[in-house]
Design a protein around this motif. Structure first.
Motif, PDB file in Angstrom:
ATOM      1  N   PRO A  31       0.819  -1.214   0.000  1.00 34.47           N
ATOM      2  CA  PRO A  31       0.000   0.000   0.000  1.00 34.47           C
ATOM      3  C   PRO A  31       0.855   1.268   0.000  1.00 34.47           C
ATOM      4  O   PRO A  31       1.888   1.328   0.657  1.00 34.47           O
ATOM      5  N   VAL A  32       0.422   2.264  -0.758  1.00 30.67           N
ATOM      6  CA  VAL A  32       1.053   3.584  -0.756  1.00 30.67           C
ATOM      7  C   VAL A  32       0.238   4.419   0.218  1.00 30.67           C
ATOM      8  O   VAL A  32      -0.904   4.782  -0.070  1.00 30.67           O
ATOM      9  N   GLN A  33       0.824   4.682   1.390  1.00 26.72           N
ATOM     10  CA  GLN A  33       0.104   5.370   2.455  1.00 26.72           C
ATOM     11  C   GLN A  33       1.098   6.121   3.331  1.00 26.72           C
ATOM     12  O   GLN A  33       2.295   5.850   3.279  1.00 26.72           O
ATOM     13  N   PRO A  34       0.618   7.082   4.139  1.00 25.69           N
ATOM     14  CA  PRO A  34       1.530   7.784   5.051  1.00 25.69           C
ATOM     15  C   PRO A  34       2.205   6.806   6.011  1.00 25.69           C
ATOM     16  O   PRO A  34       1.607   5.811   6.430  1.00 25.69           O
ATOM     17  N   LEU A  35       3.460   7.115   6.347  1.00 28.41           N
ATOM     18  CA  LEU A  35       4.252   6.285   7.253  1.00 28.41           C
ATOM     19  C   LEU A  35       4.757   7.142   8.410  1.00 28.41           C
ATOM     20  O   LEU A  35       5.052   8.322   8.209  1.00 28.41           O
ATOM     21  N   PRO A  36       4.889   6.568   9.614  1.00 25.65           N
ATOM     22  CA  PRO A  36       5.524   7.338  10.694  1.00 25.65           C
ATOM     23  C   PRO A  36       6.938   7.738  10.262  1.00 25.65           C
ATOM     24  O   PRO A  36       7.658   6.943   9.668  1.00 25.65           O
ATOM     25  N   LYS A  37       7.315   8.983  10.527  1.00 18.78           N
ATOM     26  CA  LYS A  37       8.612   9.488  10.093  1.00 18.78           C
ATOM     27  C   LYS A  37       9.720   8.973  11.005  1.00 18.78           C
ATOM     28  O   LYS A  37       9.664   9.134  12.220  1.00 18.78           O
ATOM     29  N   VAL A  38      10.720   8.333  10.398  1.00 19.05           N
ATOM     30  CA  VAL A  38      11.898   7.834  11.093  1.00 19.05           C
ATOM     31  C   VAL A  38      13.101   8.353  10.311  1.00 19.05           C
ATOM     32  O   VAL A  38      13.453   7.804   9.270  1.00 19.05           O
ATOM     33  N   GLY A  39      13.697   9.440  10.761  1.00 19.07           N
ATOM     34  CA  GLY A  39      14.789  10.062  10.003  1.00 19.07           C
ATOM     35  C   GLY A  39      14.215  10.787   8.797  1.00 19.07           C
ATOM     36  O   GLY A  39      13.136  11.373   8.858  1.00 19.07           O
ATOM     37  N   SER A  40      14.924  10.710   7.674  1.00 20.69           N
ATOM     38  CA  SER A  40      14.411  11.363   6.467  1.00 20.69           C
ATOM     39  C   SER A  40      13.437  10.441   5.741  1.00 20.69           C
ATOM     40  O   SER A  40      13.496   9.221   5.876  1.00 20.69           O
ATOM     41  N   CYS A  41      12.547  11.026   4.962  1.00 20.20           N
ATOM     42  CA  CYS A  41      11.515  10.257   4.253  1.00 20.20           C
ATOM     43  C   CYS A  41      12.122   9.521   3.060  1.00 20.20           C
ATOM     44  O   CYS A  41      13.100   9.975   2.467  1.00 20.20           O
ATOM     45  N   ARG A  61       6.095   4.497  -4.772  1.00 20.06           N
ATOM     46  CA  ARG A  61       5.975   3.069  -4.482  1.00 20.06           C
ATOM     47  C   ARG A  61       5.605   2.879  -3.018  1.00 20.06           C
ATOM     48  O   ARG A  61       5.912   3.719  -2.175  1.00 20.06           O
ATOM     49  N   GLY A  62       4.982   1.754  -2.714  1.00 21.71           N
ATOM     50  CA  GLY A  62       4.668   1.427  -1.339  1.00 21.71           C
ATOM     51  C   GLY A  62       5.945   1.234  -0.536  1.00 21.71           C
ATOM     52  O   GLY A  62       6.969   0.818  -1.087  1.00 21.71           O
ATOM     53  N   ALA A  63       5.919   1.553   0.746  1.00 24.60           N
ATOM     54  CA  ALA A  63       7.102   1.456   1.592  1.00 24.60           C
ATOM     55  C   ALA A  63       6.727   0.929   2.966  1.00 24.60           C
ATOM     56  O   ALA A  63       5.570   1.003   3.384  1.00 24.60           O
ATOM     57  N   ILE A  64       7.732   0.391   3.653  1.00 28.95           N
ATOM     58  CA  ILE A  64       7.600  -0.019   5.044  1.00 28.95           C
ATOM     59  C   ILE A  64       8.853   0.441   5.778  1.00 28.95           C
ATOM     60  O   ILE A  64       9.899   0.656   5.157  1.00 28.95           O
ATOM     61  N   GLU A  65       8.732   0.591   7.079  1.00 25.53           N
ATOM     62  CA  GLU A  65       9.889   0.965   7.885  1.00 25.53           C
ATOM     63  C   GLU A  65      10.895  -0.188   7.875  1.00 25.53           C
ATOM     64  O   GLU A  65      10.509  -1.359   7.950  1.00 25.53           O
ATOM     65  N   GLY A  79      17.003   5.014   2.812  1.00 27.42           N
ATOM     66  CA  GLY A  79      17.127   5.560   4.163  1.00 27.42           C
ATOM     67  C   GLY A  79      16.696   4.539   5.198  1.00 27.42           C
ATOM     68  O   GLY A  79      17.171   3.410   5.193  1.00 27.42           O
ATOM     69  N   ASN A  80      15.760   4.928   6.051  1.00 26.91           N
ATOM     70  CA  ASN A  80      15.262   4.031   7.102  1.00 26.91           C
ATOM     71  C   ASN A  80      14.027   3.257   6.671  1.00 26.91           C
ATOM     72  O   ASN A  80      13.275   2.765   7.511  1.00 26.91           O
ATOM     73  N   TYR A  81      13.822   3.161   5.366  1.00 33.11           N
ATOM     74  CA  TYR A  81      12.633   2.497   4.817  1.00 33.11           C
ATOM     75  C   TYR A  81      13.020   1.492   3.744  1.00 33.11           C
ATOM     76  O   TYR A  81      14.125   1.522   3.207  1.00 33.11           O
ATOM     77  N   CYS A  82      12.093   0.628   3.424  1.00 31.44           N
ATOM     78  CA  CYS A  82      12.226  -0.300   2.308  1.00 31.44           C
ATOM     79  C   CYS A  82      11.122   0.047   1.317  1.00 31.44           C
ATOM     80  O   CYS A  82       9.941   0.041   1.680  1.00 31.44           O
ATOM     81  N   LEU A  83      11.514   0.360   0.087  1.00 29.42           N
ATOM     82  CA  LEU A  83      10.560   0.694  -0.971  1.00 29.42           C
ATOM     83  C   LEU A  83      10.318  -0.525  -1.842  1.00 29.42           C
ATOM     84  O   LEU A  83      11.243  -1.270  -2.155  1.00 29.42           O
ATOM     85  N   SER A  84       9.093  -0.695  -2.269  1.00 27.12           N
ATOM     86  CA  SER A  84       8.745  -1.776  -3.176  1.00 27.12           C
ATOM     87  C   SER A  84       9.386  -1.529  -4.538  1.00 27.12           C
ATOM     88  O   SER A  84       9.339  -0.421  -5.060  1.00 27.12           O
ATOM     89  N   SER A  85      10.013  -2.554  -5.100  1.00 26.49           N
ATOM     90  CA  SER A  85      10.592  -2.444  -6.440  1.00 26.49           C
ATOM     91  C   SER A  85       9.476  -2.263  -7.461  1.00 26.49           C
ATOM     92  O   SER A  85       8.356  -2.732  -7.235  1.00 26.49           O
ATOM     93  N   PRO A  86       9.765  -1.612  -8.607  1.00 25.25           N
ATOM     94  CA  PRO A  86       8.711  -1.400  -9.607  1.00 25.25           C
ATOM     95  C   PRO A  86       8.033  -2.687 -10.083  1.00 25.25           C
ATOM     96  O   PRO A  86       6.848  -2.686 -10.358  1.00 25.25           O
ATOM     97  N   SER A  87       8.769  -3.789 -10.142  1.00 30.12           N
ATOM     98  CA  SER A  87       8.179  -5.044 -10.624  1.00 30.12           C
ATOM     99  C   SER A  87       7.577  -5.886  -9.497  1.00 30.12           C
ATOM    100  O   SER A  87       6.994  -6.935  -9.746  1.00 30.12           O
ATOM    101  N   ASN A  88       7.707  -5.442  -8.254  1.00 26.43           N
ATOM    102  CA  ASN A  88       7.208  -6.202  -7.117  1.00 26.43           C
ATOM    103  C   ASN A  88       5.685  -6.104  -7.025  1.00 26.43           C
ATOM    104  O   ASN A  88       5.127  -5.025  -7.092  1.00 26.43           O
ATOM    105  N   GLU A  89       5.041  -7.229  -6.876  1.00 27.16           N
ATOM    106  CA  GLU A  89       3.581  -7.262  -6.729  1.00 27.16           C
ATOM    107  C   GLU A  89       3.177  -7.895  -5.411  1.00 27.16           C
ATOM    108  O   GLU A  89       2.085  -8.426  -5.277  1.00 27.16           O
ATOM    109  N   ARG A  90       4.095  -7.859  -4.442  1.00 23.24           N
ATOM    110  CA  ARG A  90       3.797  -8.469  -3.143  1.00 23.24           C
ATOM    111  C   ARG A  90       3.804  -7.433  -2.036  1.00 23.24           C
ATOM    112  O   ARG A  90       4.430  -6.399  -2.141  1.00 23.24           O
ATOM    113  N   ILE A  93       5.131  -7.029   5.623  1.00 23.28           N
ATOM    114  CA  ILE A  93       4.912  -6.437   6.937  1.00 23.28           C
ATOM    115  C   ILE A  93       6.112  -6.809   7.802  1.00 23.28           C
ATOM    116  O   ILE A  93       6.831  -7.767   7.507  1.00 23.28           O
ATOM    117  N   GLN A  94       6.330  -6.048   8.880  1.00 21.42           N
ATOM    118  CA  GLN A  94       7.395  -6.408   9.801  1.00 21.42           C
ATOM    119  C   GLN A  94       6.983  -7.654  10.568  1.00 21.42           C
ATOM    120  O   GLN A  94       5.819  -7.811  10.942  1.00 21.42           O
TER     121      GLN A  94
END
Length: 115
Positions: A31-41, A61-65, A79-90, A93-94
């Protein structure tokens, strides 16, 4: 009986199949949604209050901490996040505890949704 002509029926089936495939693909992506800020976005997000908010450009792209040093399969570090690769369809969650819920598999400190 009221049967449609074969070309009209074929078109209706193709449209229905396309809608079903696009719906299942969208549901499986991170999901592409707001995330709690941890360092820079992460790339494609901007700071707003205590959150990183997706930019409105449409390429975000969707991201998770990030949990630990690496990202799950199909994601890359930003940065402090993991972004979904363009070809990723999965979706990922932590991981909480040692295992993942039914229908998900372990990938480092994350659980990734099975197809």
């Amino acid at each position: 009986m009221n049967w449609q002509s074969p070309p009209a029926m074929r078109k209706a089936l193709l449209v229905a199949a396309g809608m079903l495939l696009s719906a299942s693909t969208v549901l499986a992506q991170q999901p592409v949604q707001p995330l709690p800020k941890v360092g820079s976005c992460p790339l494609g997000y901007y700071s707003s209050g205590g959150y990183c908010v997706p930019s409105s450009g449409g390429n975000t792209r969707g991201a998770i901490e990030k949990s630990g040093a690496g990202c799950p399969l199909g994601f890359y570090s930003s940065g402090n996040y993991c972004l979904s690769s363009p070809s990723n369809e999965r979706e990922a969650i932590q991981k909480s505890g040692k295992g993942c819920p039914l229908g998900w598999y372990s990938s480092g400190g994350y659980c990734v949704k099975s197809r």
